[in-house]
Design an enzyme around this catalytic site. Structure first.
Site, PDB file in Angstrom:
ATOM      1  N   ASN A 182      36.454  46.476  46.777  1.00  0.00           N
ATOM      2  CA  ASN A 182      36.931  47.055  45.466  1.00  0.00           C
ATOM      3  C   ASN A 182      38.162  47.633  45.631  1.00  0.00           C
ATOM      4  O   ASN A 182      38.067  48.669  46.081  1.00  0.00           O
ATOM      5  CB  ASN A 182      35.979  47.650  44.757  1.00  0.00           C
ATOM      6  CG  ASN A 182      36.291  48.145  43.292  1.00  0.00           C
ATOM      7  OD1 ASN A 182      37.352  47.634  42.843  1.00  0.00           O
ATOM      8  ND2 ASN A 182      35.447  49.093  42.572  1.00  0.00           N
ATOM      9  N   SER A 185      39.477  49.411  40.829  1.00  0.00           N
ATOM     10  CA  SER A 185      39.057  50.300  39.506  1.00  0.00           C
ATOM     11  C   SER A 185      40.085  51.323  39.281  1.00  0.00           C
ATOM     12  O   SER A 185      40.763  51.905  40.079  1.00  0.00           O
ATOM     13  CB  SER A 185      37.839  50.940  39.975  1.00  0.00           C
ATOM     14  OG  SER A 185      36.680  50.291  40.180  1.00  0.00           O
TER      15      SER A 185
HETATM   16  C1  LIG Z   1      30.470  51.527  33.034  1.00  0.00           C
HETATM   17  C2  LIG Z   1      30.989  50.697  34.066  1.00  0.00           C
HETATM   18  C3  LIG Z   1      30.990  50.942  35.481  1.00  0.00           C
HETATM   19  C4  LIG Z   1      31.726  50.015  36.342  1.00  0.00           C
HETATM   20  N1  LIG Z   1      31.706  50.225  37.539  1.00  0.00           N
HETATM   21  C5  LIG Z   1      32.089  49.402  38.515  1.00  0.00           C
HETATM   22  C6  LIG Z   1      32.117  49.609  39.955  1.00  0.00           C
HETATM   23  O1  LIG Z   1      31.407  50.512  40.319  1.00  0.00           O
HETATM   24  N2  LIG Z   1      32.704  48.742  40.673  1.00  0.00           N
HETATM   25  C7  LIG Z   1      33.273  47.645  39.925  1.00  0.00           C
HETATM   26  O2  LIG Z   1      34.164  46.630  40.924  1.00  0.00           O
HETATM   27  N3  LIG Z   1      33.647  47.374  38.925  1.00  0.00           N
HETATM   28  C8  LIG Z   1      32.786  48.282  37.928  1.00  0.00           C
HETATM   29  N4  LIG Z   1      32.768  47.937  36.703  1.00  0.00           N
HETATM   30  C9  LIG Z   1      33.523  46.622  36.135  1.00  0.00           C
HETATM   31  C10 LIG Z   1      32.514  45.450  35.665  1.00  0.00           C
HETATM   32  O3  LIG Z   1      31.872  44.997  37.076  1.00  0.00           O
HETATM   33  C11 LIG Z   1      33.266  44.221  35.413  1.00  0.00           C
HETATM   34  O4  LIG Z   1      34.232  43.899  36.365  1.00  0.00           O
HETATM   35  C12 LIG Z   1      34.013  44.634  34.091  1.00  0.00           C
HETATM   36  O5  LIG Z   1      33.258  45.738  33.228  1.00  0.00           O
HETATM   37  C13 LIG Z   1      34.561  43.250  33.293  1.00  0.00           C
HETATM   38  O6  LIG Z   1      33.227  42.803  32.812  1.00  0.00           O
HETATM   39  P1  LIG Z   1      32.566  42.767  31.530  1.00  0.00           P
HETATM   40  O7  LIG Z   1      33.651  42.672  30.236  1.00  0.00           O
HETATM   41  O8  LIG Z   1      31.390  41.896  31.563  1.00  0.00           O
HETATM   42  O9  LIG Z   1      32.102  44.156  31.449  1.00  0.00           O
HETATM   43  C14 LIG Z   1      32.117  48.801  35.697  1.00  0.00           C
HETATM   44  C15 LIG Z   1      32.204  48.548  34.341  1.00  0.00           C
HETATM   45  C16 LIG Z   1      31.660  49.293  33.655  1.00  0.00           C
HETATM   46  C17 LIG Z   1      31.555  49.157  32.254  1.00  0.00           C
END
Ligand SMILES: Cc1cc2nc3c(=O)[nH]c(=O)nc-3n(C[C@H](O)[C@H](O)[C@H](O)COP(=O)(O)O)c2cc1C
Length: 368
Positions: A182, A185
């Site tokens: 990753n 972020s």
């Molecule tokens: C509260 C929250 C925490 C997240 N934490 C991580 C993380 O620790 N590592 C990561 O690669 N993506 C993290 N993501 C991103 C998600 O894995 C994903 O890539 C992103 O939310 C888009 O997908 P979605 O629209 O289905 O939520 C997080 C997303 C949210 C909402």
């Protein structure tokens, strides 16, 4: 509609009355404790048309849990029971860390979106490895493929990032079916700069070396190593990451992480201006664009598509555009616990209607 089923009607109003992070913690704990009860709900859609082999691993269906929902690997048997075809835990960092001060998680119901600035709150690689080892001994770890997503610890300077990623892979390697680097972020200072080719090359080469060494020593297969990218990459930067992966021998991409953009939101301006990464439907268009670009540039490079996926039609569109797998995160919050089953059943219905034999035929069908 998933949102109107009795299970969701019961749990969602209660959870939405709570502070979002508290609700999230309760949801993960609830799933962790209730795996046997969830299993009785029949949410696992078993059908070979949903299954595929990728990197030599069988994925029983293409819908995975996105990283960050269960950073700890606290509820893995429960995710299996909810019907996920694979689970990604993390982001895990080499050192345990608390993440950013609260509040750091915000619901934007009018946009069915979330803003978060969690900042990689997690137990660290050693404690996570112990938890995964215990699950493995109990035979509960690999009911579906497990991805482990690793990131840089806050205490580690960006210039020492490689050692931090290597330390995490070293601990977590035995438990991963695939590994995600990753570098995307938005809530860890300087992290996204690691998407730049020379920095990423150093990290990937070191991880790939360690991966080969571990595979040789244990006589097990090397773990596929993927990179997760941010929607803010320019098209040229995305091309550079794809080319780099091909040069160093990376195994795929996860497209994409949360966005810093606030374009097109209808929620309260006070919420919109919260700092952090935005997820849910507002990320969908960019996520799909990036997917198409990667598939066009590197046909055959496995892509896991994530960002704004919540329905079978969303998943269908990403798979048809060439994604090998999809993940959901934000849609679980708004769609409830039946979301995954609804997506898998919807995929099967549409396969039947459109005469598509299975996921393998669906993948990339819109590009041919
Ligand atoms: C509260 C929250 C925490 C997240 N934490 C991580 C993380 O620790 N590592 C990561 O690669 N993506 C993290 N993501 C991103 C998600 O894995 C994903 O890539 C992103 O939310 C888009 O997908 P979605 O629209 O289905 O939520 C997080 C997303 C949210 C909402």
């Amino acid at each position: 509609m998933a949102a109107f089923d009795p299970l969701t009607r019961l749990t969602q109003p209660l959870l939405f009355r709570l502070d979002p992070e508290r609700a999230h913690t309760l949801a993960v704990q609830g799933v962790a404790r209730s795996a046997p009860a969830i299993a009785r709900l029949g949410l696992r859609v078993r059908d070979d048309r949903l299954a595929q082999r990728l990197w030599g691993i069988r994925f029983p269906n293409p819908v995975g849990l996105g990283a960050g929902y269960d950073k700890w690997g606290a509820a893995i048997p429960g995710w299996h029971a909810l019907g996920f075809g694979f689970v990604e835990v993390g982001t895990v960092t080499a050192h345990p860390q608390d993440g950013n001060p609260r509040p750091r998680l915000f619901r934007l119901p009018a946009d069915r979106a979330i803003i978060n600035r969690m900042g990689f709150n997690n137990d660290g690689a050693a404690a996570t490895a112990q938890r995964l080892a215990a699950l493995d001994r109990a035979g509960a770890l690999h009911r579906v493929p497990l991805g482990i997503n690793i990131g840089k610890s806050k205490v580690t300077p960006v210039e020492d990032a490689t050692g931090d990623y290597v330390a995490s892979l070293d601990r977590l390697w035995p438990y991963a079916d695939y590994v995600v680097v990753n570098v995307s972020s938005p809530n860890s200072q300087g992290l996204r700069d690691l998407q730049e080719s020379s920095a990423l090359a150093g990290i990937l080469e070191a991880l790939i070396d360690l991966n080969r060494m571990k595979a040789d020593i244990t006589r097990r297969r090397p773990r596929p190593i993927l990179v997760k990218v941010a929607p803010e990459l320019t098209d040229d930067q995305l091309d550079a990451v794809v080319d780099l992966l091909r040069t160093v021998g990376g195994d795929g991409l996860i497209v994409c992480n949360t966005t810093l953009s606030r374009h097109g939101l209808v929620s309260d301006p006070a919420l919109i201006t919260e700092q952090g990464g935005l997820s849910g439907p507002p990320v969908a268009a960019r996520s799909l664009d990036m997917l198409r670009r990667v598939v066009a540039r590197a046909p055959g490079m496995p892509v896991i598509s994530v960002g704004g996926i919540g329905t079978a039609d969303d998943a269908w569109q990403r798979l048809a555009a060439g994604a090998r797998l999809v993940q959901v995160w934000t849609a679980l919050v708004y769609g409830g616990p039946r979301t995954v089953a609804a997506i898998n059943r919807g995929l099967l219905d549409r396969m039947r209607r459109e005469g598509v034999a299975g996921v393998e035929e669906l993948i990339g069908s819109a590009t041919r």
